[in-house]
Structure formats: C-alpha cells, structure tokens
Motif scaffolding. Sequence first.
Motif, mmCIF file in Angstrom:
data_model
loop_
_atom_site.group_PDB
_atom_site.id
_atom_site.type_symbol
_atom_site.label_atom_id
_atom_site.label_comp_id
_atom_site.label_asym_id
_atom_site.label_seq_id
_atom_site.Cartn_x
_atom_site.Cartn_y
_atom_site.Cartn_z
ATOM 1 N N SER A 31 0.852 -1.185 0.000
ATOM 2 C CA SER A 31 0.000 0.000 0.000
ATOM 3 C C SER A 31 0.887 1.235 0.000
ATOM 4 N N SER A 85 -6.360 -0.740 2.236
ATOM 5 C CA SER A 85 -5.710 -0.083 1.101
ATOM 6 C C SER A 85 -4.668 -0.966 0.419
ATOM 7 N N TYR A 86 -4.545 -2.219 0.849
ATOM 8 C CA TYR A 86 -3.481 -3.084 0.333
ATOM 9 C C TYR A 86 -3.934 -3.891 -0.885
#
Length: 320
Positions: free
Chosen positions: A217, A224-225
């Motif tokens: 990320s 968010s990864y």
Amino acid sequence: MRRRAFILLAALCTALVVHTPAASAANTAYVFAYFTESPNMNGADYGLHLAVSQDGLNWTPLNQNNPVVTPTAGTTGLRDPFVLRKQDGTFVILATDLKGTDFGQNNQYLHVWDSTDLTSFTGYRRIRMHNLATHTWAPTAFWDASRGQYGIVYSANNGSTDVFMVNYTSDFRTVSANQVYFSPGFPVLDGDIVVDGSTYYLYYKNLSTGLLYGARSTTGAPNSYTTYTSGLRQGNAIEAPLLLKNNAGSGCGCGATPSARSTTTTTPGPRPTSAATPGRRSTSAPTRPRSTPNTARSPGSPPPSTTAWSPGGACRTGCG
C-alpha cells in the motif's frame, strides 16, 4: 494464531520489529523472541525468551534459555511475542495472551511490556483491543507517520471470517476502537507489516490455500493493500511471515522456521544490552494456533535454525 515461521534474510518469524532512529548505531546481530513448546509439551514455557544471532540463521539462547519475563495476568502465558523499536528508540513488547494450545479460547487482550534495552522489562499491563467474541492473535505494530500514531494489527474473526484488525495508539496503553485492517475476500492469518520508504508491505497467510502472500500500500491505511506476489509454501505447512532488512543493508532473503519473531541488536552478548535498528518482530514460538508443530525444543536446546534461500517468490520485494 500462527507459528511465526518465515524470515527475510535475518530473522525468524514470530519476531521483534525495530524502527531505526537516524542516529542509531549500525546493527551487528539479531535478537529473537520466542516461547518454547513441543508436541508432547515437554519443556513448554510460555514466558518471553530471547536468543541472539550474528547471521539470522544460527541462534544462541540467552539467560540459559529461561524466560526473561513472564506474564502475571490473564492466562499468565504468551505466544507470538513481537518487539518494536519505537520512535524514541525504546522498545515495546506485544504478545498474544494465551498459555498452552486452547486455540478455541476467546480473548480480547494483549500482553504489553516496555523496555529501554531489552535486558529489563517494565510497565507490564494488558490492553483490551476489542469486545468481540474472538481471539487476539499474533500482534504486529508499525509507525504510521501520517497519523502520528502506531498501528497495532492482529488476527481476529469479525463474526463471518478471519481478518486483520487494527487499533491505533500513541502510548500502547490506550487504543482507538478496533476496525478491520485487511480482509481480501478469504480468511487470513498472521500478518506482518514493514514500512520501507513510502511503501507499506503486509505479508500474510491465506487460510484457504495455506500459502503466504505479500501485499502493499502507498498509505498503510485500512483496506488499502493490494496483493502483488504469487503464493509461497515451504514444506507441508507455513505461516507467520516476517520481513526484515538485513544488517548489511543489502536487501532481504527468505526462509521459514517453526515460529519466531526477530529483532536487531547491536550486542550479541548474553542478554543484549542495546538494540540498534528496528528490524522485524521476532517472535519465536515453535508452534502457533492452527498449525501443527514441526519443531520440538527442550528447555536446554537452542531455537531452531532457519532455512534461507535467495530472494524470490513471495518475498522478492519489500526490503529494498
């Protein structure tokens, strides 16, 4: 929980993480945090043990392989010890609150200690991470510069699947409300996070396939990864990945062992007096929940050695 078994060229899984202050001395050795356990429970000890190594592969137990500190509250035992060097150069130790192998036990707490040098441990406490009817396994922590706080990430079940939860803290005494940090659509276990420049790397086990994967990320924010590696397995089973820059500063390698976390230290003597830069957590527990022990250790025997190989597969990147 996990059997912290995966090393990036210098540390074993279940590990001690350290974040390197700019003025810290160059590292010359590694410290490994672990607990002892065997299939028949001979030599089982759920206190915090430390070992030292100069190459990240061969380890010497400190304190005669006796625990340097033992929890006195909760289950009075630990698994998955993790050590983080904080921004001020001191350390915090986090661990799963579980003595033994009752992996169906619900527990909302983590064990916590403070240390200035990894030879003395103070301020013992337990912190409550959530109110869910689930476990709180395999903690890892990282500095989130954008928030100005530390994120504590751990394995839990949100009522429908196994996810990583996160709580944010400034002092490892009070924490924010828990929230889901990573839930990619399949159950996950044993996350490990390292920040390299502006990139956040999260390595984890996919419980559906039994393989380890890496995600990354640009913000480190919850959810968010994006997974960017192929799956990795060594032997019959693997879990508890660990990322660590090597002391030479030339990148990473990969390996796997029963379960461990590791940390970097400047002095490899009996019970190191100072730790230099934050490596990755060093938690060494021969076994972790949901895994079958593959290494037995008696109280007098050293932690198992790791198997190293060239960077590639799931751990090619992330240690720049």
